[in-house]
Design a protein around this motif. Sequence first.
Motif, PDB file in Angstrom:
ATOM      1  N   VAL A  15       0.637  -1.160  -0.069  1.00  0.00           N
ATOM      2  CA  VAL A  15      -0.073   0.141  -0.020  1.00  0.00           C
ATOM      3  C   VAL A  15       0.899   1.337   0.102  1.00  0.00           C
ATOM      4  N   LEU A  16       0.868   1.866  -1.082  1.00  0.00           N
ATOM      5  CA  LEU A  16       1.604   3.459  -1.200  1.00  0.00           C
ATOM      6  C   LEU A  16       0.392   4.489  -0.685  1.00  0.00           C
ATOM      7  N   VAL A  17       1.418   5.745  -0.507  1.00  0.00           N
ATOM      8  CA  VAL A  17       0.466   6.794  -0.238  1.00  0.00           C
ATOM      9  C   VAL A  17       1.402   8.035  -0.990  1.00  0.00           C
ATOM     10  N   SER A  18       0.703   8.848  -1.740  1.00  0.00           N
ATOM     11  CA  SER A  18       1.494   9.806  -2.558  1.00  0.00           C
ATOM     12  C   SER A  18       1.643  11.141  -1.782  1.00  0.00           C
ATOM     13  N   PRO A  19       2.399  11.834  -2.016  1.00  0.00           N
ATOM     14  CA  PRO A  19       2.687  13.305  -1.549  1.00  0.00           C
ATOM     15  C   PRO A  19       1.341  13.996  -1.185  1.00  0.00           C
ATOM     16  N   THR A  20       0.307  13.791  -2.017  1.00  0.00           N
ATOM     17  CA  THR A  20      -0.925  14.439  -1.676  1.00  0.00           C
ATOM     18  C   THR A  20      -1.693  13.601  -0.898  1.00  0.00           C
ATOM     19  N   GLY A  21      -1.447  12.587  -0.551  1.00  0.00           N
ATOM     20  CA  GLY A  21      -2.381  11.727   0.531  1.00  0.00           C
ATOM     21  C   GLY A  21      -3.140  10.870  -0.166  1.00  0.00           C
ATOM     22  N   GLN A  22      -2.927  10.439  -1.577  1.00  0.00           N
ATOM     23  CA  GLN A  22      -3.923   9.374  -2.027  1.00  0.00           C
ATOM     24  C   GLN A  22      -3.236   7.943  -1.911  1.00  0.00           C
ATOM     25  N   TYR A  23      -3.997   7.015  -1.597  1.00  0.00           N
ATOM     26  CA  TYR A  23      -3.452   5.741  -1.384  1.00  0.00           C
ATOM     27  C   TYR A  23      -3.694   4.809  -2.549  1.00  0.00           C
ATOM     28  N   SER A  24      -2.777   3.729  -2.656  1.00  0.00           N
ATOM     29  CA  SER A  24      -2.954   3.003  -3.937  1.00  0.00           C
ATOM     30  C   SER A  24      -2.417   1.627  -3.399  1.00  0.00           C
ATOM     31  N   ILE A  25      -2.962   0.374  -3.952  1.00  0.00           N
ATOM     32  CA  ILE A  25      -2.423  -0.865  -3.847  1.00  0.00           C
ATOM     33  C   ILE A  25      -1.599  -1.123  -4.912  1.00  0.00           C
ATOM     34  N   TRP A  26      -0.284  -1.611  -4.763  1.00  0.00           N
ATOM     35  CA  TRP A  26       0.634  -1.553  -5.815  1.00  0.00           C
ATOM     36  C   TRP A  26       1.349  -2.917  -5.802  1.00  0.00           C
ATOM     37  N   PRO A  27       1.598  -3.600  -6.981  1.00  0.00           N
ATOM     38  CA  PRO A  27       2.270  -4.742  -6.921  1.00  0.00           C
ATOM     39  C   PRO A  27       3.742  -4.667  -6.419  1.00  0.00           C
ATOM     40  N   ALA A  28       4.072  -5.393  -5.492  1.00  0.00           N
ATOM     41  CA  ALA A  28       5.481  -5.467  -4.709  1.00  0.00           C
ATOM     42  C   ALA A  28       6.550  -5.556  -5.935  1.00  0.00           C
ATOM     43  N   VAL A  29       6.402  -6.471  -6.899  1.00  0.00           N
ATOM     44  CA  VAL A  29       7.176  -6.588  -8.057  1.00  0.00           C
ATOM     45  C   VAL A  29       7.588  -5.330  -8.751  1.00  0.00           C
ATOM     46  N   LEU A  30       6.838  -4.239  -8.664  1.00  0.00           N
ATOM     47  CA  LEU A  30       7.193  -3.244  -9.567  1.00  0.00           C
ATOM     48  C   LEU A  30       7.792  -2.187  -8.728  1.00  0.00           C
ATOM     49  N   ARG A  31       8.592  -1.254  -9.339  1.00  0.00           N
ATOM     50  CA  ARG A  31       9.180  -0.352  -8.546  1.00  0.00           C
ATOM     51  C   ARG A  31       8.173   0.775  -7.940  1.00  0.00           C
ATOM     52  N   VAL A  32       8.595   1.269  -6.738  1.00  0.00           N
ATOM     53  CA  VAL A  32       7.673   2.301  -6.065  1.00  0.00           C
ATOM     54  C   VAL A  32       7.903   3.566  -6.961  1.00  0.00           C
ATOM     55  N   PRO A  33       6.843   4.243  -7.366  1.00  0.00           N
ATOM     56  CA  PRO A  33       7.051   5.443  -8.042  1.00  0.00           C
ATOM     57  C   PRO A  33       7.535   6.456  -7.544  1.00  0.00           C
ATOM     58  N   ALA A  34       8.308   7.449  -7.858  1.00  0.00           N
ATOM     59  CA  ALA A  34       8.924   8.690  -7.292  1.00  0.00           C
ATOM     60  C   ALA A  34       7.895   9.281  -6.517  1.00  0.00           C
ATOM     61  N   GLY A  35       8.321   9.618  -5.141  1.00  0.00           N
ATOM     62  CA  GLY A  35       7.482  10.463  -4.348  1.00  0.00           C
ATOM     63  C   GLY A  35       6.439   9.774  -3.409  1.00  0.00           C
ATOM     64  N   TRP A  36       6.149   8.393  -3.969  1.00  0.00           N
ATOM     65  CA  TRP A  36       5.418   7.709  -3.096  1.00  0.00           C
ATOM     66  C   TRP A  36       6.089   6.912  -2.048  1.00  0.00           C
ATOM     67  N   GLN A  37       5.284   6.719  -0.812  1.00  0.00           N
ATOM     68  CA  GLN A  37       5.885   5.831   0.385  1.00  0.00           C
ATOM     69  C   GLN A  37       5.099   4.736   0.626  1.00  0.00           C
ATOM     70  N   VAL A  38       5.966   3.579   1.021  1.00  0.00           N
ATOM     71  CA  VAL A  38       5.406   2.322   1.381  1.00  0.00           C
ATOM     72  C   VAL A  38       4.898   2.489   2.745  1.00  0.00           C
TER      73      VAL A  38
END
Length: 63
Positions: A15-38
């Motif tokens: 589960v990632l959160v963006s700098p603007t507070g948006q949440y996303s479920i993200w495949p662990a095999v993919l690189r986390v997008p810049a600026g997003w936090q796990v």
Amino acid sequence: MTSPFAQAHTTLFLVLVSPTGQYSIWPAVLRVPAGWQVVHGVASWMSCEDFLNATRGDLPSAA
């Protein structure tokens, strides 16, 4: 190649959160997008959904 988003039963997720507070479920095999936090995982899709549902209960209403 099948999308890792389509393989919820076999893929592990974050589960990632963006700098603007948006949440996303993200495949662990993919690189986390810049600026997003796990904020949760590596975990199953269901575990990530459970985390988001619990988190949403803690979030202030947008209305």
